[in-house]
Design a protein around this motif. Structure first.
Motif, short mmCIF file in Angstrom:
data_model
loop_
_atom_site.label_atom_id
_atom_site.label_comp_id
_atom_site.label_asym_id
_atom_site.label_seq_id
_atom_site.Cartn_x
_atom_site.Cartn_y
_atom_site.Cartn_z
N HIS A 201 44.47 43.25 52.67
CA HIS A 201 44.62 43.54 54.08
C HIS A 201 43.22 44.10 54.43
N GLY A 202 42.29 44.20 53.89
CA GLY A 202 40.79 43.98 54.49
C GLY A 202 40.35 45.39 54.37
N SER B 17 32.66 40.07 49.70
CA SER B 17 34.09 40.48 49.40
C SER B 17 34.02 40.37 48.10
N PHE B 18 35.26 41.48 47.58
CA PHE B 18 35.49 41.61 45.99
C PHE B 18 36.13 40.38 45.66
N LEU B 19 36.68 39.31 46.66
CA LEU B 19 37.23 37.98 46.25
C LEU B 19 36.21 37.00 45.52
N LEU B 20 34.78 37.60 46.09
CA LEU B 20 33.85 36.75 45.37
C LEU B 20 33.17 37.05 44.01
N CYS B 21 33.62 38.11 43.73
CA CYS B 21 33.47 38.47 42.43
C CYS B 21 33.73 37.43 41.25
N ALA C 229 49.64 39.17 31.06
CA ALA C 229 48.94 39.93 32.00
C ALA C 229 49.89 40.03 33.16
N LEU C 230 50.68 39.03 33.54
CA LEU C 230 51.53 39.28 34.85
C LEU C 230 52.78 40.00 34.22
N ALA C 231 53.17 40.22 33.05
CA ALA C 231 54.06 41.26 32.74
C ALA C 231 53.71 42.57 32.66
N SER C 232 52.41 42.87 32.50
CA SER C 232 51.77 44.13 32.54
C SER C 232 51.13 44.84 33.84
N VAL C 233 51.37 44.27 34.95
CA VAL C 233 50.79 44.56 36.22
C VAL C 233 51.41 45.80 36.55
N SER C 234 50.50 46.71 36.74
CA SER C 234 50.75 48.19 36.94
C SER C 234 50.79 48.64 38.67
N ASP C 235 51.52 49.63 39.13
CA ASP C 235 51.59 49.88 40.41
C ASP C 235 49.97 50.01 40.97
N THR C 236 49.19 50.71 40.29
CA THR C 236 47.82 50.67 40.71
C THR C 236 47.21 49.40 41.17
N ASP C 237 47.36 48.38 40.13
CA ASP C 237 46.93 46.88 40.56
C ASP C 237 47.58 46.52 41.69
N ARG C 238 48.77 46.73 41.93
CA ARG C 238 49.46 46.16 43.08
C ARG C 238 48.80 46.76 44.36
N ASP C 239 48.60 48.05 44.24
CA ASP C 239 48.08 48.69 45.73
C ASP C 239 46.82 48.21 45.65
N VAL C 240 45.93 48.17 44.82
CA VAL C 240 44.46 47.60 44.92
C VAL C 240 44.58 46.29 45.39
N ILE C 241 45.12 45.37 45.00
CA ILE C 241 45.29 44.03 45.46
C ILE C 241 45.88 43.93 47.07
N ASP C 242 46.74 44.73 47.32
CA ASP C 242 47.20 44.77 48.62
C ASP C 242 46.33 45.36 49.39
N GLN C 243 45.53 46.31 49.11
CA GLN C 243 44.57 46.72 50.13
C GLN C 243 43.30 45.85 50.03
N LEU C 244 43.16 45.36 49.14
CA LEU C 244 42.19 44.08 49.04
C LEU C 244 42.50 42.94 50.30
#
Length: 544
Positions: free
Chosen positions: A539-540, A457-461, A522-537
């Motif tokens: 959700h498996g 899993s990418f969580l293990l990176c 870093a928290l202040a500069s989170v992009s929509d792409t970052d949110r989408d990637v983490i959401d998909q991660l």
């Protein structure tokens, strides 16, 4: 004992002969390393082939200072890649390097590693080891019982407890002569048993005469095998064992404690060369029992030698079967009819007499130190590990489950709470982007077999040393840490602990390393792409 060596017989020019003689004398001087008769003679037979090789070349070096790298490399290539070849190589190099005239290029050539196959001496398997010990015990036990029986006869005769002129009285008288002279009464001009004693003794063979009170050379070898199987000592050390001291009061208490003084010839310095071991005879299965039995079996030999003016401190003493038995061996030490110690040759002769092949002394030593004691016998820990333990097939086989368990531990450790990815300033060519970091080597990670694509899993990176985290990854990882914290309040604690807790802890470790200011930025500069990637991660979507 002394040995002399004629360097004039070596097939090299006279100047080279004189140089070798001077260097050899330095090595044989006290502290030179070859300062025993045995060692100096062994190296003589290693150095001599070098001169014979030089003489066979078209361009013979007239002296040490004219030796070239071509000479040395040719000699090196002529040696077999086996321990004997290495011994010749090391012996000659160590000798010649004492000469300050030796050219520097030759010294550098000598410093190159001599590639050779590992020794073929392997430890005995459990059944083989048991079989050899039984055979040695059978040989020695038979001799010990024989000596005990005849000791009782001699004691009874000396106490006047046998009827005069009876068969037992004649045997006792013959034993008394044997104990004082080393032989039963003989006709000196023919060396045969006197007629008066022959019927009582049962004949004139060794079994009927001197073996009644003394060990033979082969029986002593069997005793040495038993000592080696208890202590893991080599044949030289066993051969040179002196009479052990018994600690005061222990024998009277019925549990003698023996102190053995051991010499380690290859160690430099007087203090490091000697050590002592205490062995307790607390019963039949104790390590000290074999010492008690060795003292008993060899006591008559030492007493006889003392009467003959040849007192000895050696523990192992035996009676010769023939006048010249074993005298051609390097370790031969004699006093009249008696010999001392043991060597590989006598070990081999005993082994053959009981249907075994080859001397077991070296393999017994390795078996005991590597598989039973599991600690150095007479070596440093490094030598014990590299020369004895690591090449041993039984050790390698036993290590397989240990290595497998270690691999599992490594995987388990990766799931723990320490951030293990590498922090870098920027991505490098060849690194592949994942959902959480860049990957420097996706075919050799800790979570998949070598050569296979990582399926973790990418969580293990964040737990992988192959992962690379640059400042561009900080916002996404900060957002992931926040999202995992939010999950904690909406899933069962057991589920969160099993699936998300370790990843959350590793990200917390990353936050601490980066510092609060960098993390908040870093928290202040989170992009929509970052949110989408983490959401998909979460959700498996990226799971295989």
């Amino acid at each position: 004992m002394m040995r002399s060596y004629d360097f004039g017989v070596l097939p090299v020019p006279e100047a080279f002969q004189r140089s070798l003689a001077a260097l050899y004398a330095a090595k044989c001087a006290p502290g030179g390393g070859w300062d025993s008769v045995e060692t100096s003679e062994a190296h003589w037979y290693l150095v001599r082939p070098f001169t014979e090789f030089l003489a066979s070349l078209d361009d013979v070096a007239p002296d040490v200072d004219r030796l070239t790298t071509a000479h040395w490399n040719a000699w090196r290539l002529s040696l077999p890649p086996r321990p004997n070849g290495y011994s010749k190589y090391a012996s000659v190099a160590g000798l010649l390097q004492l000469d300050p005239r030796l050219a520097q290029p030759v010294r550098e050539a000598m410093a190159k590693r001599f590639a050779w196959e590992t020794g073929r001496v392997q430890a005995y398997g459990p059944e083989e080891f048991k079989e050899i010990r039984i055979a040695a015990r059978r040989t020695f036990r038979s001799a010990l019982l024989r000596i005990r029986e005849n000791t009782d006869r001699l004691t009874a005769w000396r106490a006047g407890a046998t009827e005069p002129s009876s068969r037992e009285w004649l045997v006792g008288e013959a034993l008394d002569v044997l104990a004082r002279t080393g032989d039963v009464p003989l006709y000196e001009w023919r060396r045969v048993v006197r007629r008066r004693y022959r019927p009582a003794l049962g004949g004139g063979s060794a079994e009927h005469t001197w073996k009644r009170l003394f060990l033979s050379r082969k029986e002593t070898a069997a005793l040495a095998v038993l000592i080696a199987s208890e202590l893991g000592l080599n044949s030289t050390t066993i051969s040179e064992l002196s009479m052990p001291k018994t600690l005061p009061g222990t024998a009277e208490a019925g549990m003698p404690v023996y102190r053995l003084r051991l010499e380690k010839r290859r160690r430099a310095g007087h203090r490091g060369r000697f050590e002592s071991r205490n062995l307790t005879d607390s019963g039949a299965d104790s390590s000290g029992r074999i010492i008690s039995e060795a003292l008993e079996a060899t006591s008559h030999a030492r007493a006889t030698l003392a009467l003959l003016g040849a007192d000895t401190e050696r523990l192992l003493a035996w009676h010769q079967t023939t006048e010249h038995e074993g005298q051609a061996y390097l370790k031969a030490v004699r006093a009249g009819q008696f010999g001392f110690g043991v060597d590989e040759h006598s070990g081999r002769d005993w082994a053959r007499s009981v249907g075994l092949s080859g001397s077991p002394l070296k393999r017994i030593r390795k078996t005991v130190n590597v598989l039973h004691r599991r600690e150095p016998g007479q070596n440093t820990q490094d030598t014990h590990d590299s020369v004895y333990v690591l090449p041993e097939p039984q050790v390698q086989q036993a290590a397989v489950p240990v290595i497998a368990e270690g691999a599992l531990d490594a995987v388990a450790a990766a799931h723990r709470t320490v951030f293990s990815a590498r922090l870098t300033e920027r991505s490098k060519a060849g690194e592949l982007e994942t959902a959480t970091a860049d990957c420097a080597d996706y075919e050799h990670g800790p979570f998949s077999p070598p050569g296979q694509t990582c399926a973790a899993s990418f969580l293990l990176c964040t737990a992988c040393p192959n992962a690379r985290v640059t400042p561009t990854h900080h916002p996404r990882l900060a957002h992931l840490h926040q999202a995992l914290g939010n999950l904690r309040g909406v899933v069962e604690p057991v589920v969160w602990d099993a699936d998300w807790a370790d990843a959350h802890a590793r990200l917390a470790d990353l936050r601490d390393r980066l510092g609060e200011a960098v993390w908040n930025a870093a928290l202040a500069s989170v992009s929509d792409t970052d949110r989408d990637v983490i959401d998909q991660l979460l959700h498996g979507v990226y799971d295989l």
